[in-house]
Design an enzyme around this catalytic site. Structure first.
Site, PDB file in Angstrom:
ATOM      1  N   HIS A   1      36.981  75.330  40.509  1.00  0.00           N
ATOM      2  CA  HIS A   1      35.777  76.099  40.982  1.00  0.00           C
ATOM      3  C   HIS A   1      35.346  77.008  39.731  1.00  0.00           C
ATOM      4  CE1 HIS A   1      33.167  77.957  43.919  1.00  0.00           C
ATOM      5  NE2 HIS A   1      33.365  79.230  43.525  1.00  0.00           N
TER       6      HIS A   1
ATOM      7  N   ASP B   1      37.727  70.913  43.603  1.00  0.00           N
ATOM      8  CA  ASP B   1      37.455  72.118  43.793  1.00  0.00           C
ATOM      9  C   ASP B   1      37.961  72.850  45.053  1.00  0.00           C
ATOM     10  OD1 ASP B   1      36.288  74.857  44.223  1.00  0.00           O
ATOM     11  OD2 ASP B   1      34.159  74.119  43.463  1.00  0.00           O
TER      12      ASP B   1
ATOM     13  N   SER C   1      28.031  78.926  42.396  1.00  0.00           N
ATOM     14  CA  SER C   1      29.151  79.311  43.701  1.00  0.00           C
ATOM     15  C   SER C   1      27.803  79.838  44.917  1.00  0.00           C
ATOM     16  CB  SER C   1      29.934  80.255  43.640  1.00  0.00           C
ATOM     17  OG  SER C   1      30.920  80.099  44.533  1.00  0.00           O
TER      18      SER C   1
END
Length: 412
Positions: free
Chosen positions: A374, A345, A219
């Site tokens: 995600h 996502d 991320s």
């Protein structure tokens, strides 16, 4: 191969006859049982046809593409998301709760930054490694967690576990102020600023000069890594990088997270986590920032407008978001970098995944799954152990460390 002429009536009839001979009739009426079996058959058919699919592999060069096909078979295999939670939001929300947390004992090290601040590193030395018993040459993997993550996140612990099995050493780069250490200066972190990351990479290199070093970012950690590589070009000691669920265009990421449902499920929670970090270090930060104003932010965008962009000296928050978006630096990456994103996502919407930019750089490869959410990528009936993301990490890390010479001069 599943035939599109799948006969549901035949399937439900045969299953009904079998189960009615095995189960007491009192549990279901024959009509109810047929209905249940019909639904199950329809769901299974839909799952196998529409949900379970091979990922899309895109690369800017044939050499990197073929390397991944040869050394990382996972990139060519069908990804079977956990059949009862393949939807993106459910995968994202459930992963922290259903995945196990492998036991890992870290050795903590605090290093001093150029501005007087301190950075917390958590080392897993893997002294029991049989494949790489020499400490001096034992391969090292640098791990970067997400926005508010630390070395204790389940996805980090799983990568440490995968590295342990390979015989590698790991070091986790915790962003300033997130892992319990004292904040010594009124500065935290952001996706655009890579000064702390550069200091950490140089420190790790000096500590283990003869050990090959690669990195993995998740991320925001992946965004930071991509921005670092874009700035450094060939001037880095990293042998390879793998990035998971990165947000490539911050404008598109925040716009997606501001949609009503996603704002309710994710945006507000992450904003409160960021504010909790600010409140934890209020005594240091309140001399430089309007903390009361920061604590009233309702979204990540408002938090960045009131805190992050100001801290790092941007004229506007839009300037910060542009600088933080790795999509603008992909053309300058000169180190093999594999990027895994799920098309569903909500943190990094499909239309913002930089397919065309990746096609222009032979050092880049993009792996896109239809599902995964995600940092989800759950698979198996009860996904307690490794995920699809873990398998990608393990195979790529091994390929880079043990077959890295094949990645020299990917432009040829």
């Amino acid at each position: 191969m599943i035939s599109l002429d799948f006969n549901f009536n035949v399937l439900t009839r045969d299953l009904s006859l079998y189960l009615e001979n095995q189960v007491k009739v009192g549990l279901f009426g024959s009509g109810s049982l047929s209905l249940v079996l019909g639904f199950c058959a329809a769901y299974a058919y839909y799952y196998l046809i529409s949900v379970a699919k091979k990922p899309q592999l895109i690369s800017g060069g044939k050499k990197f593409y073929q390397f991944l096909r040869d050394q990382c078979p996972v990139v060519s295999e069908t990804y079977y998301p956990t059949f009862w939670c393949w939807e993106s939001r459910i995968q994202t929300l459930l992963r922290p709760f259903v995945t196990a947390k492998p036991g890992v004992s870290y050795r903590n090290e605090l290093i001093r930054a150029a501005d007087g601040g301190q950075i917390s590193l958590d080392w897993f030395d893997n002294d029991d490694s049989t494949s790489h018993p020499n400490v001096a040459t034992r391969p090292t993997v640098l791990l970067l967690p997400g926005l508010t993550g630390t070395s204790r996140e389940s996805y980090i612990l799983h990568m440490v576990q995968q590295s342990r099995e390979l015989g590698y050493r790991c070091v986790v780069f915790n962003n300033r102020g997130v892992s319990g250490e004292t904040l010594l200066t009124p500065r935290t972190y952001c996706a655009a600023n890579t000064e702390d990351l550069e200091a950490v990479i140089e420190h790790v290199r000096r500590t283990n000069e003869d050990a090959p070093l690669m990195a993995a970012g998740v991320s925001m950690g992946g965004m930071m890594l991509a921005n670092y590589l874009g700035r450094k070009g060939r001037a880095t000691c990293l042998k390879g990088v793998v990035v998971f669920s990165a947000g490539w265009d911050v404008f598109e990421c925040t716009a997606s997270l501001e949609k009503p449902l996603d704002r309710f499920l994710f945006n507000s929670y992450l904003t409160s986590c960021l504010q909790a970090g600010v409140d934890r270090h209020k005594s240091v930060l309140e001399k430089s920032y309007d903390i009361d104003h920061v604590m009233k932010a309702k979204t990540i965008r408002e938090f960045d407008e009131r805190f992050t962009s100001i801290m790092f000296g941007y004229r506007t928050n839009d300037d910060y978001y542009h600088d933080a978006s790795p999509v603008h630096r992909l053309k300058s990456v000169q180190v093999p970098m594999l990027c895994l994103n799920a098309a569903d996502d909500v943190f990094s919407p499909r239309h913002a995944i930089p397919v065309e930019a990746v096609k222009q750089n032979p050092n880049l490869a993009l792996l896109i799954t239809c599902h995964g959410g995600h940092i989800g990528f759950l698979e198996g009936l009860w996904p307690r152990q490794s995920t699809y993301m873990d398998r990608v990490f393990k195979q790529f890390a091994k390929a880079v460390i043990e077959q890295g010479s094949d990645l020299n001069d990917l432009s040829s």
